[in-house]
Motif scaffolding. Sequence first.
Motif, PDB file in Angstrom:
ATOM      1  N   PRO A  21       0.838  -1.266  -0.040  1.00 39.20           N
ATOM      2  CA  PRO A  21       0.003   0.044  -0.157  1.00 39.20           C
ATOM      3  C   PRO A  21       0.794   1.445   0.133  1.00 39.20           C
ATOM      4  O   PRO A  21       0.318   2.328  -0.878  1.00 39.20           O
ATOM      5  CB  PRO A  21      -1.028  -0.201   1.369  1.00 39.20           C
ATOM      6  N   THR A  22       1.928   1.247   0.815  1.00 39.15           N
ATOM      7  CA  THR A  22       2.664   2.576   0.924  1.00 39.15           C
ATOM      8  C   THR A  22       3.316   2.728  -0.257  1.00 39.15           C
ATOM      9  O   THR A  22       3.440   3.788  -1.090  1.00 39.15           O
ATOM     10  CB  THR A  22       3.718   2.448   2.032  1.00 39.15           C
ATOM     11  N   THR A  23       3.782   1.802  -1.009  1.00 37.20           N
ATOM     12  CA  THR A  23       4.750   1.798  -2.280  1.00 37.20           C
ATOM     13  C   THR A  23       3.893   2.312  -3.348  1.00 37.20           C
ATOM     14  O   THR A  23       4.087   2.867  -4.128  1.00 37.20           O
ATOM     15  CB  THR A  23       5.277   0.391  -2.739  1.00 37.20           C
ATOM     16  N   PHE A  24       2.616   1.786  -3.238  1.00 38.94           N
ATOM     17  CA  PHE A  24       1.473   1.807  -4.514  1.00 38.94           C
ATOM     18  C   PHE A  24       1.311   3.578  -4.337  1.00 38.94           C
ATOM     19  O   PHE A  24       1.149   4.032  -5.522  1.00 38.94           O
ATOM     20  CB  PHE A  24       0.263   1.194  -4.053  1.00 38.94           C
ATOM     21  N   PHE A  25       0.982   4.109  -3.260  1.00 37.49           N
ATOM     22  CA  PHE A  25       0.421   5.582  -3.121  1.00 37.49           C
ATOM     23  C   PHE A  25       1.640   6.431  -3.188  1.00 37.49           C
ATOM     24  O   PHE A  25       1.427   7.809  -3.518  1.00 37.49           O
ATOM     25  CB  PHE A  25      -0.110   5.587  -1.718  1.00 37.49           C
ATOM     26  N   ILE A  26       2.910   6.087  -2.963  1.00 34.17           N
ATOM     27  CA  ILE A  26       4.022   6.660  -3.590  1.00 34.17           C
ATOM     28  C   ILE A  26       4.279   6.933  -4.985  1.00 34.17           C
ATOM     29  O   ILE A  26       4.364   7.768  -5.572  1.00 34.17           O
ATOM     30  CB  ILE A  26       5.466   6.335  -2.937  1.00 34.17           C
ATOM     31  N   MET A  27       4.125   5.546  -5.355  1.00 32.54           N
ATOM     32  CA  MET A  27       4.862   5.483  -6.997  1.00 32.54           C
ATOM     33  C   MET A  27       3.576   5.941  -8.166  1.00 32.54           C
ATOM     34  O   MET A  27       3.998   6.681  -8.832  1.00 32.54           O
ATOM     35  CB  MET A  27       4.944   4.199  -7.206  1.00 32.54           C
ATOM     36  N   VAL A  28       2.214   5.748  -7.834  1.00 29.75           N
ATOM     37  CA  VAL A  28       1.269   6.104  -8.861  1.00 29.75           C
ATOM     38  C   VAL A  28       1.283   7.558  -9.256  1.00 29.75           C
ATOM     39  O   VAL A  28       1.088   7.776 -10.326  1.00 29.75           O
ATOM     40  CB  VAL A  28      -0.104   5.497  -8.450  1.00 29.75           C
ATOM     41  N   PRO A  29       0.940   8.485  -8.206  1.00 32.22           N
ATOM     42  CA  PRO A  29       1.062   9.748  -8.486  1.00 32.22           C
ATOM     43  C   PRO A  29       2.127  10.243  -9.371  1.00 32.22           C
ATOM     44  O   PRO A  29       2.168  11.320 -10.040  1.00 32.22           O
ATOM     45  CB  PRO A  29       0.988  10.495  -7.121  1.00 32.22           C
ATOM     46  N   ILE A  30       3.355   9.792  -9.143  1.00 30.91           N
ATOM     47  CA  ILE A  30       4.683  10.115  -9.729  1.00 30.91           C
ATOM     48  C   ILE A  30       4.961   9.600 -11.160  1.00 30.91           C
ATOM     49  O   ILE A  30       5.100  10.322 -12.292  1.00 30.91           O
ATOM     50  CB  ILE A  30       5.840   9.937  -8.908  1.00 30.91           C
ATOM     51  N   ILE A  31       4.707   8.252 -11.337  1.00 31.26           N
ATOM     52  CA  ILE A  31       5.023   7.589 -12.482  1.00 31.26           C
ATOM     53  C   ILE A  31       3.852   6.909 -13.155  1.00 31.26           C
ATOM     54  O   ILE A  31       4.062   6.106 -14.157  1.00 31.26           O
ATOM     55  CB  ILE A  31       6.375   6.862 -12.560  1.00 31.26           C
ATOM     56  N   ARG A  32       2.739   7.047 -12.885  1.00 33.65           N
ATOM     57  CA  ARG A  32       1.441   6.630 -13.191  1.00 33.65           C
ATOM     58  C   ARG A  32       1.373   5.184 -13.713  1.00 33.65           C
ATOM     59  O   ARG A  32       1.702   4.352 -12.942  1.00 33.65           O
ATOM     60  CB  ARG A  32       1.016   7.519 -14.345  1.00 33.65           C
ATOM     61  N   SER A  33       1.048   4.870 -14.832  1.00 36.03           N
ATOM     62  CA  SER A  33       0.662   3.376 -15.359  1.00 36.03           C
ATOM     63  C   SER A  33       2.129   2.449 -15.243  1.00 36.03           C
ATOM     64  O   SER A  33       1.993   1.350 -14.962  1.00 36.03           O
ATOM     65  CB  SER A  33       0.407   3.683 -16.857  1.00 36.03           C
TER      66      SER A  33
END
Length: 325
Positions: free
Chosen positions: A108-120
Motif C-alpha cells: 500500500p505505501t509503495t503504491f501511493f508513493i509511485m502512482v502519482p509520480i510515474i502513473r501507469s
Amino acid sequence: MLATLTHLWLHLGWPLVRLLIFLGIGLLAALLIESLGWTKKLAAVARPLTRFARLPQVVGASFSISFVSGMAANTLLAESYSEGRISKKVLILANLFNSLPSNFTHLPTTFFIMVPIIRSAALVYLGLTLSAAIGRTVLIGVVARFALRHDAAAGPIKEPGPEAKKPGFREAWQNTRKRFRKRIRKIASYTVPIYILFYALNESGFFAGAEHFMAEHLSWLEWISPQAISIITFQVVSEFTAGVAAAGALLQSDAMQGHEVVLALLAGNVLSSPVRALRHQYPYFAGIFRPKVAAELILAGQLYRACSIVTVMLLYLLCIRLNAL
C-alpha cells in the motif's frame, strides 16, 4: 556537547529504543499466540499451501501473521527453531516461503508513493514485483515438498490429533510473561551491540562508500539507456523514493518511456537491496535469531529475491522485444 548528545539520541538512542519496543511487541504477540494455542487457527489460512509443501503447522501460522507483522512471524519461527520443533532447513524454507506476505505489507505505501509520480509505469512495476513474490512462494512450496519428503526433523506434517484442553487467558498470559522476560533479555543482548556497531559503520561512511562504489560501477548495464542509469544511481545512493522521483521527472520531460522506467527501477531494486538489508534488517534479525543464523537467512533471502526480480525483468524485456518485432 548538547548538539552531540541530541544527535546521538535522534540517530542512535531513539531508533534503538523504538526497535526494542517493536521487537518486544512482536515477541509478546508470538508467545501469547503460542500460549493460547492459536497457532492451528492461524495456520488454517495457509493450510492448502503448507500441506502441499509438507511444511509444519507453525510455518502456516507465521505465513498468516506475516501479513500483519513480519517481526511477530519471524519471532514465532525463531521460538520454534530454538526449542528444536523445526530444523534449520525448515527455518530457511519458511523464511523464503513468507516472501509473499512480506511483499504485501509494504505494497500500500509503495503504491501511493509511485502512482502519482510515474502513473501507469507504477502499476507495471508493482505487478512484476508482486509476480516475483508469488513465484518465490510457489517455487519454495514445490522445493519444500520434495526436500522435506524424508526429513523427520521437518516437523509434524499431518494435522495433530485431539488436543489437550487449552489454557485460559490468565494462565496463558502468566506463561507468556515468564517466557517473555527470559527471551527479551537475550534478544537485547544481541540487538543492542550489533545496532550500535552498524550505527558506527554508518556514521563512518562505510555504507555510503559501499553504495557509491556500486553506483560508480554500473557500466555493465549497457542495455539500459543512459537516462535510466540516473534512476538506478538515485536508488542505490539514496532511497527508493528518490529513484521514483527521478523517474517521474524523466517521464514528464519525455526523456524516457514507461518500459524503460520499469526496467531501471527493477535493476535499481536488485542493486540497492543487499546493502539496505545488511544495514536495516540484520540488527533486528540478529536479535530474533542468533547472529550466524540471521546472516544465513538474510543471504538466502537476498539471493533468492534478486534471482526472482532478475527473472521477471528478463521476461518483461523479452516481451518488449517481441512486441517491437
